[in-house]
Structures are given as structure tokens and as C-alpha cells.
Design a protein around this motif. Sequence first.
Motif, PDB file in Angstrom:
ATOM      1  N   ILE A 152       0.851  -1.199   0.000  1.00 51.05           N
ATOM      2  CA  ILE A 152       0.000   0.000   0.000  1.00 51.05           C
ATOM      3  C   ILE A 152       0.885   1.247   0.000  1.00 51.05           C
ATOM      4  N   ASP A 156       2.119   4.556   1.659  1.00 51.19           N
ATOM      5  CA  ASP A 156       2.166   5.062   3.028  1.00 51.19           C
ATOM      6  C   ASP A 156       1.299   6.317   3.117  1.00 51.19           C
ATOM      7  N   GLN A 199       9.613   1.984  15.201  1.00 55.71           N
ATOM      8  CA  GLN A 199       8.444   1.194  14.781  1.00 55.71           C
ATOM      9  C   GLN A 199       7.200   1.688  15.504  1.00 55.71           C
TER      10      GLN A 199
HETATM   11  P1  AMP Z   1       6.748   2.158  11.260  1.00 53.95           P
HETATM   12  O1  AMP Z   1       6.922   3.488  11.961  1.00 53.95           O
HETATM   13  O2  AMP Z   1       8.012   1.591  10.687  1.00 53.95           O
HETATM   14  O3  AMP Z   1       6.004   1.180  12.141  1.00 53.95           O
HETATM   15  O4  AMP Z   1       5.859   2.458   9.989  1.00 53.95           O
HETATM   16  C1  AMP Z   1       4.473   2.564  10.047  1.00 53.95           C
HETATM   17  C2  AMP Z   1       4.066   3.329   8.809  1.00 53.95           C
HETATM   18  O5  AMP Z   1       2.700   3.107   8.600  1.00 53.95           O
HETATM   19  C3  AMP Z   1       4.271   4.843   8.919  1.00 53.95           C
HETATM   20  O6  AMP Z   1       5.135   5.293   7.879  1.00 53.95           O
HETATM   21  C4  AMP Z   1       2.851   5.397   8.761  1.00 53.95           C
HETATM   22  O7  AMP Z   1       2.816   6.605   8.020  1.00 53.95           O
HETATM   23  C5  AMP Z   1       2.148   4.271   8.041  1.00 53.95           C
HETATM   24  N1  AMP Z   1       0.720   4.185   8.259  1.00 53.95           N
HETATM   25  C6  AMP Z   1       0.035   4.236   9.434  1.00 53.95           C
HETATM   26  N2  AMP Z   1      -1.279   4.105   9.213  1.00 53.95           N
HETATM   27  C7  AMP Z   1      -1.441   3.944   7.886  1.00 53.95           C
HETATM   28  C8  AMP Z   1      -2.580   3.768   7.037  1.00 53.95           C
HETATM   29  N3  AMP Z   1      -3.831   3.709   7.530  1.00 53.95           N
HETATM   30  N4  AMP Z   1      -2.383   3.656   5.697  1.00 53.95           N
HETATM   31  C9  AMP Z   1      -1.129   3.715   5.195  1.00 53.95           C
HETATM   32  N5  AMP Z   1      -0.008   3.877   5.936  1.00 53.95           N
HETATM   33  C10 AMP Z   1      -0.169   3.995   7.266  1.00 53.95           C
END
Ligand code: AMP
Length: 116
Positions: A29, A31, A94
Motif C-alpha cells: 500500500i 504510506d 516502529q
Molecule cells: P513504522 O513506523 O516503521 O512502524 O511504519 C508505520 C508506517 O505506517 C508509517 O510510515 C505510517 O505513516 C504508516 N501508516 C500508518 N497508518 C497507515 C494507514 N492507515 N495507511 C497507510 N499507511 C499507514
Amino acid sequence: MSEDSIFTRIMNGEIPSDKVYEDDDCICIKDIAPKAPVHLLLIPRKPIPRLVDATAEDQALLGKLMVKAGEIANEHGVGDAFRLIVNNGEQAGQTVFHLHLHILGGKLFSESQLGF
Ligand code: AMP
């Protein structure tokens, strides 16, 4: 039982997403808060919380994700220059505890820059 992760909820169609790829093992998807012109998340359907929680049983799945990440980067025009990032644990940034690979491309990354 622990709650479904936001990514599982996306896979179940409970939360909308901008999906660019899916198969029986994973989805990819866009981000929601892109840190680069191309910022995709490649997510296994299996809800492995962190990379460190993966086991030998997940070896083929993790290998597939690596190959798929390259293919998807190519399809999005960044096959020659992209970063693949896995944040493992809160201290490493994370925020969603469902393993995912960040595919980042379309901008110049400095040599020393580890984060994004
Ligand atoms: P991390 O910080 O490595 O756990 O990455 C989580 C990622 O998920 C972040 O870059 C967020 O911007 C992304 N994220 C959170 N919610 C969504 C969502 N509903 N749709 C797409 N990306 C998301």
C-alpha cells in the motif's frame, strides 16, 4: 487475544488504503504519510509483530518479500535507487507492530543518512 493491527484491518477491508499490489502472502500500500515521492509499505498477511519475532518457518515468506520489494520498486520507476527499511521496535521508530518493509525512492538519499 491481541487486537488486529491497523494493517490487518486494512487487509480485511475495514480501513481504506491505496493498494498497489496484493497476493495470497502480502499486500503493498502507499504510506499515508509519505517520506519520499515513492513510499510504499510491503506487508505480509501473517501478522508477525517485529522482524525479530520471525522464525525459520517464515524464511520463505521473508525471502519472497525481498524479491517482491525489488519488483514493486521497478514497477514504480525506482528500481535503480531505493531504500528498503524495516524498523524493529519502538526505539528504532516502529509504530505499527505488524512487520512491514518501507520501500522509499524518488529522492536523493545522502550516504550517511540512516533514517528517513
Ligand atoms: P513504522 O513506523 O516503521 O512502524 O511504519 C508505520 C508506517 O505506517 C508509517 O510510515 C505510517 O505513516 C504508516 N501508516 C500508518 N497508518 C497507515 C494507514 N492507515 N495507511 C497507510 N499507511 C499507514
